[in-house]
Write a protein that holds these residues in place. Structure first.
Motif, mmCIF file in Angstrom:
data_model
loop_
_atom_site.group_PDB
_atom_site.id
_atom_site.type_symbol
_atom_site.label_atom_id
_atom_site.label_comp_id
_atom_site.label_asym_id
_atom_site.label_seq_id
_atom_site.Cartn_x
_atom_site.Cartn_y
_atom_site.Cartn_z
ATOM 1 N N ASN A 165 113.532 67.461 -23.727
ATOM 2 C CA ASN A 165 113.174 66.053 -23.909
ATOM 3 C C ASN A 165 113.632 65.500 -25.254
ATOM 4 O OD1 ASN A 165 111.789 65.758 -21.424
ATOM 5 N ND2 ASN A 165 110.036 66.839 -22.275
ATOM 6 N N TYR A 520 106.393 68.919 -20.131
ATOM 7 C CA TYR A 520 106.826 67.566 -19.773
ATOM 8 C C TYR A 520 106.003 66.481 -20.480
ATOM 9 C CZ TYR A 520 109.341 70.034 -16.113
ATOM 10 O OH TYR A 520 110.176 70.896 -15.426
ATOM 11 N N ARG A 536 107.091 63.909 -16.030
ATOM 12 C CA ARG A 536 106.941 64.254 -14.619
ATOM 13 C C ARG A 536 105.466 64.466 -14.338
ATOM 14 N NH1 ARG A 536 111.479 69.018 -13.626
ATOM 15 N NH2 ARG A 536 113.190 68.060 -14.786
#
Length: 548
Positions: A165, A520, A536
């Motif tokens: 990320n 996430y 997500r």
């Protein structure tokens, strides 16, 4: 972090000369999940203390020897009286050993969900284990695993993960022994501001690699620093960090002294929050409850008295009994007190008109009594709310351990109506914790600061992260004992119900809860503690509640 490989390596190097030639005097535990090895030397005695309780794993030493006189058993009895040959650490792994003259060792495993300490025989079998003793005795000791570290740009490129990320996370993946602060320092020294690793150019990646190699070289010659103002430190670093150069900092001559000070002050901070957080939560809840009660009382007293309405309905039923049909659930009668205007009165079909009238007379008397009681309680309720708010305001001015101790002692009588005094006798674990069996646990933050610590420091990337969807609530983690452990449907739904319980959805019949792997979940740049972005998610519909 004080349990990083680089910090432990520096400690082992500093300790070796002092501890070589000492004798194991005692091994014991008088603090939950912390093992102490007492060593006697010709000129100095030492206590080496190590915690195997996540999220705060540590190893440090203190001079002298202190042990409670009662209820503290001796552990690792086979090590008592043995000489110490030295202190060592496995290559690029967080396995620290006090080497014994017999060829055995006292070994700390300072990582993962199953951190532990062991007495290991010369043949590398476990003689005794601090945690899970019966299960591990006689098994092979943990084997070192040298974390891969890129020494060339090509190796760095091979380990670069553009799917992460953030660029900081990609640096941590590529340079696996770097924690968050060293990864941020790498970006700072490389001058790379690109947020997404997939967008980093080859030149930026090379700059990151070179910055990481420079940091690795600097870590060979530590100059430890504690960052933060006030009693409790914000961070420990083995070297000065340029990206923190504007923050208050305290420098130390040795890693040993810096780590000991950081651990001592961090344990004090944990103690502070164990005393402070329950008070804040209880006083917030009490102040809100009393204020809402007062508002309801005022609203009730300002509205038309229901007692008068019930009494009038009783009079109308008594005066017009012949107008009430048998078996009716409501009846419309002319209001003899209001120029004959029709009024609809609910009635019990199983009762006669007289019985229904008597029911309303009873309700009128009861409502009148309640109204009189509310009038008497209103001033008391407002006063109680003001006391809770005043205590809460005074509490929030406290930021030291001595301060919170004094506050609890000096204002015990004032606090008693709002909190229970046994709330300080709690587990050292900082979060709410629920055991779901087989090593699975649910951890729940208690406030914004704890939410941030739970999500970004205590949990593993493979743990499951949960939060009530669309409403304020606590960060919740379903902790897995290892990355391959599958919690199953039942544990997921139990964890989701817990997350919903500690949210504004608590009173709902059913609530949506988002669930995802912790990897996430990210913290937006500049966001307040507890604010996250979820890339997500799945959603579970659950009834809020706690496991029985």
């Amino acid at each position: 972090m004080v349990n990083s490989y680089y910090t432990l390596r520096a400690l082992a190097r500093e300790w070796h000369a002092d501890l070589e030639g000492t004798t194991v005097r005692d091994v014991y535990s008088q603090t939950k999940n912390e093992l102490t090895v007492a060593l006697s030397g010709a000129e100095q005695d030492w206590m080496v203390r190590g915690s195997v309780q996540r999220p705060f794993l540590y190893l440090f030493r203190r001079p002298g020897y202190h042990k409670a006189r009662r209820n503290v058993a001796t552990l690792f009895e086979g090590t008592i009286g043995q000489s110490v040959a030295g202190v060592s650490i496995a290559d690029r792994d967080r396995l620290v050993s006090i080497e014994l003259g017999s060829g055995g060792r006292i070994l700390w495993q300072l990582f993962g969900a199953r951190a532990n300490a062991f007495h290991v025989a010369p043949d590398d079998t476990v003689v005794a284990a601090f945690q899970r003793h019966d299960e591990l005795t006689g098994t092979a000791a943990p084997e070192p695993y040298a974390a891969p570290m890129p020494d060339t740009f090509e190796a760095f490129e091979d380990r670069w993960k553009p799917s992460r990320n953030k660029t900081r996370q990609a640096v941590q993946s590529a340079v696996s022994l770097f924690g968050g602060d060293l990864a941020r320092e790498t970006l700072h020294r490389a001058g790379v501001t690109t947020d997404a690793p997939a967008d980093c150019t080859a030149a930026e990646r090379r700059a990151l690699f070179e910055a990481s190699m420079a940091l690795r070289e600097a870590l060979q010659d530590p100059a430890p620093v504690l960052y933060g103002a006030g009693q409790f430190p914000d961070a420990f670093s083995l070297i000065p960090l340029r990206h923190r150069e504007d923050e208050p900092a305290e420098r130390f001559d040795t890693v040993d002294a810096a780590v000991a000070d950081f651990v001592r002050r961090t344990l004090a901070e944990q103690h502070f929050h164990r005393l402070y957080d329950p008070l804040e939560e209880a006083l917030e809840s009490a102040a809100e409850h009393e204020r809402r009660s007062a508002e309801r009382m005022v609203e009730e007293l300002q509205s038309e008295s229901r007692a008068g309405r019930y009494e009038r309905w009783g009079h109308l039923l008594m005066a017009q009994q012949d107008q009430v049909p048998d078996g009716a659930e409501e009846v419309e009668l002319p209001d003899l007190f209001e120029d004959g205007a029709p009024v609809t009165i609910p009635v019990d079909p199983a009762k006669s008109p007289v019985e229904n009238a008597e029911h309303y007379y009873d309700r009128a008397r009861s409502t009148r009594r309640s109204r009189e009681e509310a009038e008497g309680r209103l001033d008391d309720t407002i006063e109680q709310a003001e006391r809770a708010e005043a205590l809460l305001q005074a509490l929030r001015e406290i930021d030291t351990l001595d301060g919170i101790k004094a506050f609890r002692d000096e204002r015990e009588a004032e606090l008693l109506p709002f909190v229970e005094r046994d709330d300080a006798d709690v587990d050292d674990f900082p979060f709410r914790r629920f055991d779901l069996g087989e090593g699975f646990e649910v951890w729940v933050g208690k406030n914004a600061r704890q939410n941030h610590d739970l999500t970004f420091h205590a949990s593993q990337p493979y743990d499951l992260w949960l939060h009530a969807r669309g409403v304020p609530g606590a960060h919740t983690v379903l902790h897995r004992p290892n990355r391959d452990a599958e919690p199953g449907k039942r544990r997921r739904y139990v964890a989701a119900a817990i997350a919903a319980h500690y949210s504004k959805s608590k009173g709902s019949d059913v609530a949506p809860v988002m669930i995802t792997e912790r990897k996430y979940v990210t913290s937006p740049t500049g966001a307040d503690p507890g604010v996250v972005r979820v890339d997500r998610e799945d959603v579970l519909m659950v009834e809020p509640g706690l496991p029985e």
